[in-house]
Design a protein around this motif. Structure first.
Motif: not given
Length: 394
Positions: A92, A96, A99, A143, A167, A200, A203-204
């Protein structure tokens, strides 16, 4: 000598085994069972080293999942399901990953991947809605990966369909309690998930097509062959490893029970050649299932290490072998259970729980053999299967 996750699971075998009844009663993994997996490092086995992961060989991971499931099916199932998610998260966007793991390398990620939601494009990302079933281990995760279809500006599914993995942090979805009342794998806590108008960031997301064709790990700049094993091998590996481990656990309980059992005829099981033959045959089938699954994973890893570009046929044949391994192992469990007598089905006998867990595991979509065998046979005949549902799980 380095202590591995498998060593840690072996050392705490009695504790994991004892949590089986507790997990089933709770309808999810107990805090004790979850802590054991965390402390053992099972969920970090496929996690990138930059975030405290082991980047283990997929066979080492599969063997650890099997060993865990042989002690308790639900704990092993969560190890296999939740344990594959760090493998994908490694591909990914770095933002993220930070994160998720920046503050805590032991954060767990749930799923499911079934595309039951719609992503509606807006400035800077998407608005997301949907409802999903079967989020295993979700109470212990912060998550989640959720499957979705890309939508248009009206929220209708775009054409042609595009399957996306989304995500989300725990604050953006709801776990629906009392949605996991089933016959087996009760301790997995595989509850429903609801998302309502979550934003969202762009980038997720990960495009499923890029995972399937192998471009996602290349684009992410990953060099470890672990991350270039096909998604159609890596994702099912954890699930099927759990099922085979459950079968091994069932066999172990069956043998312990049969060792001193006297049948209603007065014949000791150890003196009954017919039952002994069936036990031997079942044990051989379970061992063959294990060998076939691990051989497939080993071969895929070695090809990935050599820089091999996987064809659709290779992926299809790998899925066929993986699916058949699960079915062979569960059929073998049925053979030994059928020769265990009525007392084996009493709720205080662990064998009945392993039997129920094995059959529940076999119902997962990744084990449905029809289209897999169909497509594998077409591929071997040199016929390219058409796009659509038959290719979707490969």
């Amino acid at each position: 000598m380095t202590t591995t996750a498998l060593d840690a699971i072996t050392e705490r075998a009695d504790e994991i085994r004892a949590q089986g009844v507790v997990n089933e009663r709770l309808g999810k993994l107990s805090d004790t069972a979850a802590k054991t997996l965390r402390d053992a490092g099972v969920i970090r086995m496929l996690q990138p080293a930059t975030y405290g992961g082991a980047e283990a060989h997929p066979v080492e991971w599969a063997e650890t999942v099997m060993a865990t499931a042989a002690l308790d099916g639900s704990t092993g199932w969560v190890a296999g399901i939740v344990g594959i998610h760090p493998w994908e998260m490694a591909m990914a966007d770095p933002k993220v990953q930070e994160e998720v793991w920046g503050a805590d390398h032991d954060v767990w990620i749930a799923s499911p991947y079934a595309p039951m939601g719609i992503l509606r494009p807006v400035e800077g990302g998407y608005v997301f809605n949907g409802r999903w079933q079967f989020s295993s281990g979700t109470d212990h995760c912060d998550w989640i990966f959720l499957g979705a279809f890309l939508g248009d500006e009206n929220g209708d599914m775009a054409k042609p369909p595009q399957n996306i993995h989304v995500i989300l942090p725990r604050s953006d979805y709801e776990i629906v309690d009392d949605t996991w009342d089933v016959v087996g794998l009760r301790g997995t806590g595989s509850k429903d998930i609801v998302v309502k108008d979550a934003f969202i960031p762009s980038y997720r997301i990960i495009h499923n097509a890029k995972l399937v064709d192998g471009t996602q790990p290349k684009d992410a700049g990953l060099t470890n062959p672990l991350y270039h094993v096909p998604f159609s091998c890596a994702f099912p590996l954890g699930i099927t490893s759990a099922v085979i481990g459950i079968a091994e656990g069932a066999l172990a309980h069956h043998l312990a029970y049969q060792r001193t059992r006297v049948q209603i005829t007065g014949t000791k099981v150890k003196d009954d050649p017919y039952v002994l033959y069936a036990i031997g045959e079942a044990a051989g089938e379970i061992a063959a299932s294990r060998a076939a699954l691990l051989d497939n994973a080993n071969r895929m890893y070695d090809l990935a290490a050599a820089g091999h570009e996987f064809s659709f046929e290779e992926r299809a044949l790998g899925r066929r072998n993986q699916t058949q391994a699960a079915w062979r192992a569960v059929r073998a469990v049925d053979e030994i259970v059928a020769r265990s007598g009525g007392n084996a089905m009493r709720m205080d006998n662990p064998l009945q729980r392993f039997w129920r867990d094995a059959h529940m595991g076999l119902t997962h979509a990744i084990h449905v053999p029809g289209s897999i065998n169909h497509v594998a046979a077409l591929s071997q005949l040199g016929i390219e299967p058409p796009p659509g549902p038959m290719r979707s799980m490969i």
